[in-house]
Design an enzyme around this catalytic site. Structure first.
Site, PDB file in Angstrom:
ATOM      1  N   ALA A 101       4.409  -6.251   2.922  1.00 24.25           N
ATOM      2  CA  ALA A 101       3.946  -4.784   2.775  1.00 24.25           C
ATOM      3  C   ALA A 101       5.092  -3.858   3.043  1.00 24.25           C
ATOM      4  O   ALA A 101       5.107  -2.776   2.432  1.00 24.25           O
ATOM      5  CB  ALA A 101       2.872  -4.623   3.742  1.00 24.25           C
ATOM      6  N   PHE A 145       0.838  -2.595   7.368  1.00 20.56           N
ATOM      7  CA  PHE A 145      -0.508  -2.684   8.265  1.00 20.56           C
ATOM      8  C   PHE A 145      -0.001  -2.239   9.970  1.00 20.56           C
ATOM      9  O   PHE A 145      -0.449  -1.690  10.483  1.00 20.56           O
ATOM     10  CB  PHE A 145      -1.086  -4.109   8.494  1.00 20.56           C
ATOM     11  CG  PHE A 145      -1.862  -4.548   7.607  1.00 20.56           C
ATOM     12  CD1 PHE A 145      -2.413  -3.344   6.869  1.00 20.56           C
ATOM     13  CD2 PHE A 145      -2.465  -5.655   7.371  1.00 20.56           C
ATOM     14  CE1 PHE A 145      -3.409  -3.761   5.773  1.00 20.56           C
ATOM     15  CE2 PHE A 145      -3.455  -5.852   6.528  1.00 20.56           C
ATOM     16  CZ  PHE A 145      -3.864  -4.957   5.552  1.00 20.56           C
ATOM     17  N   ASP A 154      -0.284  -5.406  -4.688  1.00 23.37           N
ATOM     18  CA  ASP A 154       0.077  -4.102  -5.366  1.00 23.37           C
ATOM     19  C   ASP A 154       0.494  -4.254  -6.752  1.00 23.37           C
ATOM     20  O   ASP A 154       0.590  -3.231  -7.426  1.00 23.37           O
ATOM     21  CB  ASP A 154       0.742  -3.094  -4.520  1.00 23.37           C
ATOM     22  CG  ASP A 154       2.199  -3.556  -4.166  1.00 23.37           C
ATOM     23  OD1 ASP A 154       2.586  -4.540  -4.909  1.00 23.37           O
ATOM     24  OD2 ASP A 154       2.546  -3.304  -3.067  1.00 23.37           O
ATOM     25  N   HIS A 193      -1.517 -13.309  -1.941  1.00 23.64           N
ATOM     26  CA  HIS A 193      -2.719 -13.127  -1.460  1.00 23.64           C
ATOM     27  C   HIS A 193      -3.698 -12.212  -2.594  1.00 23.64           C
ATOM     28  O   HIS A 193      -4.389 -11.307  -2.376  1.00 23.64           O
ATOM     29  CB  HIS A 193      -2.445 -12.065  -0.353  1.00 23.64           C
ATOM     30  CG  HIS A 193      -2.090 -12.563   0.956  1.00 23.64           C
ATOM     31  ND1 HIS A 193      -1.222 -12.028   1.909  1.00 23.64           N
ATOM     32  CD2 HIS A 193      -2.332 -14.032   1.371  1.00 23.64           C
ATOM     33  CE1 HIS A 193      -1.083 -12.951   2.791  1.00 23.64           C
ATOM     34  NE2 HIS A 193      -1.624 -13.867   2.515  1.00 23.64           N
ATOM     35  N   CYS A 235     -21.029 -13.132 -13.247  1.00 25.29           N
ATOM     36  CA  CYS A 235     -20.758 -13.679 -14.434  1.00 25.29           C
ATOM     37  C   CYS A 235     -19.179 -13.897 -14.803  1.00 25.29           C
ATOM     38  O   CYS A 235     -18.798 -14.287 -15.818  1.00 25.29           O
ATOM     39  CB  CYS A 235     -21.606 -12.928 -15.545  1.00 25.29           C
ATOM     40  SG  CYS A 235     -20.809 -11.342 -15.612  1.00 25.29           S
ATOM     41  N   CYS A 279     -21.146  -4.886 -11.918  1.00 31.48           N
ATOM     42  CA  CYS A 279     -20.767  -5.377 -13.229  1.00 31.48           C
ATOM     43  C   CYS A 279     -21.684  -4.691 -14.452  1.00 31.48           C
ATOM     44  O   CYS A 279     -22.893  -4.364 -14.138  1.00 31.48           O
ATOM     45  CB  CYS A 279     -21.121  -6.890 -13.170  1.00 31.48           C
ATOM     46  SG  CYS A 279     -20.854  -7.581 -14.744  1.00 31.48           S
ATOM     47  N   CYS A 302     -24.279  -7.614 -15.910  1.00 30.57           N
ATOM     48  CA  CYS A 302     -25.338  -8.144 -14.962  1.00 30.57           C
ATOM     49  C   CYS A 302     -25.594  -7.466 -13.811  1.00 30.57           C
ATOM     50  O   CYS A 302     -26.690  -7.967 -13.313  1.00 30.57           O
ATOM     51  CB  CYS A 302     -25.061  -9.684 -14.573  1.00 30.57           C
ATOM     52  SG  CYS A 302     -23.650  -9.977 -13.477  1.00 30.57           S
ATOM     53  N   ILE A 361      14.696  -1.721   3.544  1.00 25.79           N
ATOM     54  CA  ILE A 361      14.822  -2.632   2.340  1.00 25.79           C
ATOM     55  C   ILE A 361      15.199  -2.108   1.019  1.00 25.79           C
ATOM     56  O   ILE A 361      16.287  -2.432   0.385  1.00 25.79           O
ATOM     57  CB  ILE A 361      13.611  -3.841   2.069  1.00 25.79           C
ATOM     58  CG1 ILE A 361      14.229  -4.809   1.414  1.00 25.79           C
ATOM     59  CG2 ILE A 361      12.596  -3.154   1.514  1.00 25.79           C
ATOM     60  CD1 ILE A 361      13.473  -6.066   1.212  1.00 25.79           C
TER      61      ILE A 361
END
Ligand code: NAD
Length: 238
Positions: A23, A34, A105, A120, A131, A149, A152, A231
């Site tokens: 993350a 987190f 993401d 993940h 469906c 959906c 359905c 980073i």
């Protein structure tokens, strides 16, 4: 900074780099992680994120799950930052073999990375639980309350690995293969506390293990190089 110069040397000298991230790679794109102080664990919610993002919670409190999920996890306006872009450039230059990410993401692909192993899953893929009809993230965001959906009427579930759910075996096997064969392994923006993902780095056999992280990680003591800091800022200097 000496560490950045050393990282640049390692990157320049290799054509078999693998990146393992979390993350923290996307916080400079405005998506909260987190565990940082402004991360999701430090915000006011009735339940901790790990509880809300669990399979049991999804099944039993679907409405509350989606309230949190749409608010905090569906960041569709976020743009790739310098870290995502540098990784895509390194792949295009034939130096980086794969990005293995815990993120959901889609920003690595947005930056142009092609070999991205999403341990993940991704918020960009969503399927009807009955469906199997596909829905994109915009549909999920637009839907009022629990997305259902159109065909359905069943609940739609994001293709995201929730706590208590297993990781995709094919993705795991590929990730292990890349890590086991890597020359340089760069770990970035992850607290390395979420298992089994964090355990994958134990398959690395080389002697160029790099950790790029804002805070201390459990791998620092085994790393050949630790580059502390943000980073995006660090990768933009490579
Ligand atoms: P984490 O929140 O546990 O840890 C993030 C780590 O990144 C921390 O050690 C923090 O110090 C560091 N960090 C934060 N910003 C940084 C930056 N700019 N530069 C360098 N380091 C930085 O995240 P995790 O280890 O990925 O585990 C959390 C789980 O939550 C993962 O499974 C992930 O799927 C999920 N998650 C994903 C997203 C996303 O897709 N963007 C966001 C939040 C959580």
């Amino acid at each position: 900074m000496d560490e950045i110069r050393r990282l640049k040397e390692l990157v320049d000298g290799s054509d078999n780099i693998v990146f393992f991230g979390g993350a923290g790679v996307s916080t400079e794109s405005g998506i909260p992680d987190f565990r940082s102080t402004d991360g999701l664990y430090h915000q006011e919610y009735d339940y901790p994120p790990e509880t809300i993002l669990s399979h049991t919670f999804f099944m039993q409190n679907t409405k509350e799950f989606y309230r949190f999920y749409k608010n905090k996890m569906l960041c569709l306006d976020a743009k790739p930052n310098a870290a995502h872009k540098k990784l895509a450039q390194l792949e295009a230059a034939g130096k980086l073999k794969a990005v293995i990410t815990q993120n959901i993401d889609g920003l690595h692909q947005k930056a142009g990375s092609r070999e991205v192993l999403e341990l993940h899953g991704s918020v960009l893929r969503n399927y009807c639980m009955r469906c199997g009809t596909f829905y994109d993230a915009e549909y999920m965001l637009r839907a009022e309350g629990v997305p259902c959906c159109e065909k359905c009427g069943e609940i739609i579930k994001p293709d995201v690995v929730l706590y208590e759910e297993g990781l995709n075996n094919e993705t795991l096997t590929k990730a292990i293969r890349y890590i086991a064969n890597a020359d340089v392994l760069i770990i970035g923006g992850t607290s390395l506390v979420v298992y089994p993902a964090a355990g994958l780095i134990d398959y690395y056999r080389g002697n160029k293990l790099v950790v790029v992280n804002k805070s201390v990680t459990p791998q620092d003591k085994y790393a050949d190089l630790v580059v502390p800091g943000k980073i995006g800022e660090i990768f933009s200097q490579l």
